[in-house]
Write an enzyme that holds these catalytic residues in place. Sequence first.
Site, PDB file in Angstrom:
ATOM      1  N   LYS A 129     -11.049  -1.657   9.124  1.00  0.00           N
ATOM      2  CA  LYS A 129     -10.165  -2.460   9.963  1.00  0.00           C
ATOM      3  C   LYS A 129     -10.565  -2.308  11.436  1.00  0.00           C
ATOM      4  CE  LYS A 129      -7.584  -2.910   6.193  1.00  0.00           C
ATOM      5  NZ  LYS A 129      -7.509  -4.140   5.402  1.00  0.00           N
ATOM      6  N   ASP A 182      -0.895   6.999   6.438  1.00  0.00           N
ATOM      7  CA  ASP A 182      -1.985   6.069   6.189  1.00  0.00           C
ATOM      8  C   ASP A 182      -2.054   5.159   7.416  1.00  0.00           C
ATOM      9  OD1 ASP A 182      -3.657   3.999   5.460  1.00  0.00           O
ATOM     10  OD2 ASP A 182      -2.662   3.571   3.551  1.00  0.00           O
ATOM     11  N   TRP A 201       0.827  -1.210   0.000  1.00  0.00           N
ATOM     12  CA  TRP A 201       0.000   0.000   0.000  1.00  0.00           C
ATOM     13  C   TRP A 201       0.861   1.259   0.000  1.00  0.00           C
ATOM     14  CZ3 TRP A 201      -4.366  -1.205  -1.774  1.00  0.00           C
ATOM     15  CH2 TRP A 201      -4.923  -2.460  -1.493  1.00  0.00           C
TER      16      TRP A 201
END
Length: 357
Positions: free
Chosen positions: A191, A167, A100
Amino acid sequence: MKKVHVFNAGPCLLPETVLENTAQAIKDFKGTGVSVLSISHRTKEWEATMDECRSLWKELLNIPDTHEVLFLGGGASMEFLYVVMNYFEKKAAYLETGVWAKKALKEAKGFGDAYAIASSADKNYSYIPKGFEIPTDIDYLHITTNNTIYGTEMKEDIDCPVPLIADMSSDILSRPVDVSKYALIYGGAQKNAGPAGVAFAIVNKDTLGKVSRYIPTMLDYRTHIDKGSMFNTPPVFGVFVMNETLKWVKSMGGVEALQKMNQKKAEILYNEIDRNSLFVGTAAKEDRSLMNVCFVMSEGNEGLQDEFLAFAKERGMIGIKGHRSVGGFRASIYNACTLEDVQALVDCMQEYEKLKK
């Protein structure tokens, strides 16, 4: 129905009370007689929910008045582009710690001079780079604090001489964060903060408006700050479930209490991985994630992988297959995952070891 233990990397396990309250709201939102799936975002009942959700974020993470909390569509992957649009002027640096982080960097490279200040790609992202120097001539440094695929995590807020952007999709609300150190914290909710379909952004308002380029209206954080995240119809259902999740976090004692619980869960599982002759961890021990525990079969036992997956599934273990780029197994033990869930997985691993001796 047998008890199942959910270790999905995302969308994640949600607390039972959140599911129950959401089910009720689908039938009747706040006594309006209207489902939360059909409620107008312009009603006073919905605006109160938005305000409560924003207030809970600020309370739980002790967010200073310099920062605003936004609820946006598009997920964290869209935030990659928000970052570039709002902060990239001449040059930006990224800490490349996984897939990511690499994807976020790719978006920035499309606009100019963006590069990896350090990378752990040489060892399949199994560690967090250390000892790197942060130049002062960059517009921002971007980090990904937790890596769901490889099971590594940055557990402390670094000092940074330039705007720091993070992030935090997969470890937000799992530990206290010094929000004042960040120009921007963003992530997908699925999450620790709610369901898929809504992203959060915690933005230092003073860091905006510095770029010279035109910013498309929908990609300008100031647009959403000015309109309280309701410039267009917000992801109503996602925000509702997020609000219920934050209320649960508060009821559990806040992020400090959850951090202690997360540390205990991770300790139990990592101890078993290190003890069990059939398994071995894949991440550097000092960088092991408290959220995503990655491991593989030990040397000589690689052929048992599929058999163990089937064995674990029979015992109610859901979602422990590792990402295809790593293989093996991954147990995502986010906030809503309980000690009982983790102990059930440990018991399963021990039972399988005895079977194979």
